[in-house]
Design a protein around this motif. Structure first.
Motif, PDB file in Angstrom:
ATOM      1  N   SER A  87       0.829  -1.312  -0.099  1.00 32.05           N
ATOM      2  CA  SER A  87      -0.045   0.091   0.070  1.00 32.05           C
ATOM      3  C   SER A  87       0.772   1.330   0.150  1.00 32.05           C
ATOM      4  O   SER A  87       0.377   2.365  -0.333  1.00 32.05           O
ATOM      5  N   PHE A 105       1.284   2.740   2.557  1.00 30.53           N
ATOM      6  CA  PHE A 105       0.613   3.694   3.358  1.00 30.53           C
ATOM      7  C   PHE A 105       0.987   3.364   4.861  1.00 30.53           C
ATOM      8  O   PHE A 105       0.664   2.511   5.371  1.00 30.53           O
ATOM      9  N   VAL A 165       1.240   3.940   8.947  1.00 32.30           N
ATOM     10  CA  VAL A 165       0.633   4.227  10.077  1.00 32.30           C
ATOM     11  C   VAL A 165       1.481   3.788  11.102  1.00 32.30           C
ATOM     12  O   VAL A 165       2.204   3.052  11.275  1.00 32.30           O
ATOM     13  N   ASN A 213       1.938  -0.438  10.961  1.00 32.19           N
ATOM     14  CA  ASN A 213       1.300  -1.636  10.088  1.00 32.19           C
ATOM     15  C   ASN A 213       2.472  -2.654   9.352  1.00 32.19           C
ATOM     16  O   ASN A 213       3.581  -2.057   9.172  1.00 32.19           O
ATOM     17  N   GLU A 233       2.457  -5.442   6.563  1.00 36.41           N
ATOM     18  CA  GLU A 233       1.902  -5.884   5.612  1.00 36.41           C
ATOM     19  C   GLU A 233       2.128  -7.394   4.987  1.00 36.41           C
ATOM     20  O   GLU A 233       3.503  -7.801   5.595  1.00 36.41           O
ATOM     21  N   THR A 265      -2.093  -8.920   6.731  1.00 35.09           N
ATOM     22  CA  THR A 265      -1.572  -7.727   7.300  1.00 35.09           C
ATOM     23  C   THR A 265      -2.212  -7.266   8.553  1.00 35.09           C
ATOM     24  O   THR A 265      -3.497  -7.488   8.832  1.00 35.09           O
ATOM     25  N   CYS A 319      -2.839  -3.993  10.978  1.00 33.52           N
ATOM     26  CA  CYS A 319      -2.912  -2.788  11.332  1.00 33.52           C
ATOM     27  C   CYS A 319      -2.043  -2.107  12.514  1.00 33.52           C
ATOM     28  O   CYS A 319      -1.858  -2.886  13.400  1.00 33.52           O
ATOM     29  N   ALA A 320      -1.468  -0.885  12.551  1.00 34.34           N
ATOM     30  CA  ALA A 320      -0.652  -0.687  13.339  1.00 34.34           C
ATOM     31  C   ALA A 320      -1.245  -0.489  14.825  1.00 34.34           C
ATOM     32  O   ALA A 320      -0.767  -0.690  15.622  1.00 34.34           O
ATOM     33  N   GLU A 321      -2.638  -0.236  14.926  1.00 30.98           N
ATOM     34  CA  GLU A 321      -3.165  -0.150  16.023  1.00 30.98           C
ATOM     35  C   GLU A 321      -3.179  -1.299  16.745  1.00 30.98           C
ATOM     36  O   GLU A 321      -2.886  -1.201  18.097  1.00 30.98           O
ATOM     37  N   TYR A 379      -8.335   7.487  10.412  1.00 32.00           N
ATOM     38  CA  TYR A 379      -9.093   6.934  11.453  1.00 32.00           C
ATOM     39  C   TYR A 379      -9.051   5.271  11.343  1.00 32.00           C
ATOM     40  O   TYR A 379      -8.730   4.733  10.490  1.00 32.00           O
ATOM     41  N   PRO A 380      -9.312   4.862  12.660  1.00 37.19           N
ATOM     42  CA  PRO A 380      -9.020   3.213  12.648  1.00 37.19           C
ATOM     43  C   PRO A 380      -9.935   2.694  11.733  1.00 37.19           C
ATOM     44  O   PRO A 380     -11.233   2.908  11.645  1.00 37.19           O
TER      45      PRO A 380
HETATM   46  N1  THU Z   1      -3.976   0.619   8.429  1.00 34.51           N
HETATM   47  C1  THU Z   1      -3.658   0.610   9.534  1.00 34.51           C
HETATM   48  O1  THU Z   1      -2.466   0.473   9.977  1.00 34.51           O
HETATM   49  N2  THU Z   1      -4.272   1.329  10.612  1.00 34.51           N
HETATM   50  C2  THU Z   1      -5.518   2.084  10.171  1.00 34.51           C
HETATM   51  O2  THU Z   1      -6.264   2.638  10.757  1.00 34.51           O
HETATM   52  C3  THU Z   1      -5.762   1.794   8.603  1.00 34.51           C
HETATM   53  C4  THU Z   1      -5.353   1.059   7.885  1.00 34.51           C
HETATM   54  C5  THU Z   1      -3.131  -0.030   7.449  1.00 34.51           C
HETATM   55  C6  THU Z   1      -3.286  -1.400   6.761  1.00 34.51           C
HETATM   56  C7  THU Z   1      -2.751  -1.580   5.643  1.00 34.51           C
HETATM   57  O3  THU Z   1      -1.302  -1.789   5.622  1.00 34.51           O
HETATM   58  C8  THU Z   1      -2.689  -0.098   5.089  1.00 34.51           C
HETATM   59  O4  THU Z   1      -2.907   0.793   6.281  1.00 34.51           O
HETATM   60  C9  THU Z   1      -3.912   0.279   3.989  1.00 34.51           C
HETATM   61  O5  THU Z   1      -4.932  -0.324   4.387  1.00 34.51           O
END
Ligand code: THU
Length: 127
Positions: free
Chosen positions: A23, A25, A27, A43, A45, A52, A54-56, A85-86
């Motif tokens: 991604s 992207f 976090v 995060n 992946e 994958t 998420c960071a949370e 946003y989560p």
């Molecule tokens: N992702 C997070 O880590 N936290 C969020 O709140 C939204 C999405 C990550 C999952 C994936 O690695 C990437 O962002 C794209 O979805």
């Protein structure tokens, strides 16, 4: 440095470790326990996308695995201009652990504070 600025800094540093070849992207998260300890997460992946995390959830699971289950707040940051946003899965995990306060940031470093129940109004709680 006040606690909120500290959480922001730690979340931003954690974001540097994001593993996001798919991604791109990133976090970062900083999770504050009631004892004042901070756990971070980024995060991570996988080529099998469903693997994958998420960071949370990385931060929350790190804390739980080290014996911490009482939390004050979670702080979430990303590279995007807009507020991050989560996702629904992470919100459900936050409900399980009763994380009362969620801070989100945007690219300007502005911060919004939410109560968990504002972001997930009707969580699955019982069966
Ligand atoms: N992702 C997070 O880590 N936290 C969020 O709140 C939204 C999405 C990550 C999952 C994936 O690695 C990437 O962002 C794209 O979805």
């Amino acid at each position: 440095m006040d606690m909120l600025a500290n959480l922001a800094t730690m979340a931003n540093v954690a974001r540097e470790n994001a593993y996001v070849p798919y991604s791109n992207f990133r976090v970062g998260v900083a999770l504050l326990t009631t004892e004042g300890k901070i756990y971070t997460g980024c995060n991570i992946e996988n080529v099998s996308f469903g693997a994958t995390c998420c960071a949370e959830r990385v931060a929350i699971f790190k804390a739980i695995s080290e014996g911490h289950k009482d939390f004050k707040a979670i702080f979430i940051t990303s590279d995007e201009k807009d507020y991050i946003y989560p996702c629904g899965i992470c919100l459900q995990v936050m409900v399980e652990m009763d994380i009362p306060v969620i801070y989100v940031t945007n690219g300007e470093g502005e911060i919004r504070m939410y109560k968990l129940e504002e972001l997930i109004t009707s969580p699955f709680k019982d069966f």
